[in-house]
Write an enzyme that holds these catalytic residues in place. Structure first.
Site, short mmCIF file in Angstrom:
data_model
loop_
_atom_site.label_atom_id
_atom_site.label_comp_id
_atom_site.label_asym_id
_atom_site.label_seq_id
_atom_site.Cartn_x
_atom_site.Cartn_y
_atom_site.Cartn_z
N SER A 71 0.83 -1.20 0.00
CA SER A 71 0.00 0.00 0.00
C SER A 71 0.87 1.26 0.00
O SER A 71 1.72 1.42 -0.87
CB SER A 71 -0.97 -0.05 1.19
OG SER A 71 -2.04 0.84 1.01
N ASP A 183 -5.80 -4.29 -2.38
CA ASP A 183 -4.80 -3.80 -1.42
C ASP A 183 -4.01 -4.93 -0.75
O ASP A 183 -4.58 -5.88 -0.22
CB ASP A 183 -5.50 -2.97 -0.34
CG ASP A 183 -4.56 -2.02 0.38
OD1 ASP A 183 -3.51 -2.48 0.85
OD2 ASP A 183 -4.89 -0.83 0.46
#
Length: 309
Positions: A71, A183
């Site tokens: 991320s 993610d």
């Protein structure tokens, strides 16, 4: 003459035998230093604390042989591996706002596209391909079909970053190499295994623990962010065993979009890195931080100059 020739031949044999006589005490070569891998975790704006960690590593001349990121950790890792300076990254962080990442859309897969995120990466570094980076880089996303972490190390960096940052429900998933990716925080909140698999002997994890019981969510994005933090607290056993040292900046007082507080976030990262430095130096066979030695040298020089005057 024959006797003289025999004498010469005998002398030659003695010299040859001496030259090839085995050593009784072989020379010991210095042990090679361990290859260091840095695993940078997710945390949105809190990820700016990673810059402070990297700054302390530079101050102490700690080599980084491999970088893995999830991320926002992937964003910082990609920029640093691509050659951006920490000062440049700090300036970009100060100027960043949430609108730099999300462009709203109408889709059953998510509320925003990743078009602006691709442009944001170009502000951080001109490097576009993994093959161009100066430090071997791994960007981690999650395969939403298999629930497995996926470490991307080749090809286009932009799409890999978009996948690693694709908050479920906010950003649309990214299709890459036959996988549907979201993610990386879901499967590898701190990508220690990825750093190990890249080739690191000694893995340093940077965990942005952001769960605060006093922080009450005020909007949808804070609810999502808090949900991810709760998930991370319950999945620490997935990444901690692969870490040799864990650096945990105290970022609980910062909100998910606190980009204007960039200097404070960097300072939090630097404080945590300095606390962990003795463990890192021990692994490298060094006793004292380079920054401490430099300060002592500067102080001695100042004192010497005062005496000369």
């Amino acid at each position: 003459m024959a006797g003289e020739d025999r004498w010469v031949a005998k002398a030659v044999r003695h010299i040859r035998d001496f030259a090839y006589e085995p050593r009784t005490e072989p020379r010991e070569l210095p042990a090679p230093r361990p290859k260091i891998g840095l695993a940078l975790g997710g945390g949105f704006a809190r990820g700016i604390a990673h810059i402070g960690v990297l700054r302390v590593f530079e101050e102490n001349q700690i080599p980084i042989d491999y970088l893995a990121g999830t991320s926002v950790g992937a964003l910082i890792a990609a920029a640093y591996a691509g050659g951006s300076t920490l000062e440049e990254m700090e300036q970009v962080g100060l100027a960043t706002r949430f609108k730099d990442f999300a462009e709203w859309t109408v889709s059953w897969q998510g509320l925003a596209t990743d078009t602006r995120l691709q442009r944001y990466l170009r502000r951080l570094t001109p490097v576009r391909w993994f093959e161009e980076v100066r430090i071997p880089l791994g960007i981690v996303a999650t395969d939403i079909l298999t629930a497995e972490p996926v470490c991307i190390t080749k090809g286009d960096i932009g799409s890999a970053l978009c996948a690693s940052c694709a908050y479920p429900g906010l950003f649309r998933p990214v299709e890459r190499d036959g996988r549907l990716l979201v993610d990386g925080f879901l499967a590898a909140p701190v990508p220690t295994e990825a750093a190990r698999n890249l080739g690191a002997d000694f893995v340093i994890a940077v965990n942005l623990a952001s769960f605060s019981k006093d922080e009450r969510p005020t909007n949808l994005f804070e609810i999502i962010s808090r949900s991810f933090s709760i998930l991370m607290n319950h999945t620490e056993t997935n990444w901690r065993p692969a870490a040799d040292v864990v650096i945990e900046p105290d970022v609980t007082e910062f909100r998910w979009d606190d980009f204007p507080r960039t200097p404070e976030l960097i300072a939090a990262g630097a404080r945590a890195a300095r606390s962990a430095m003795p463990q890192v130096l021990k692994a490298l066979g060094r006793e004292r931080p380079m920054g401490e030695l430099a300060r002592e040298a500067a102080r001695a020089e100042t004192e010497q100059g005062a005496e000369d005057r």
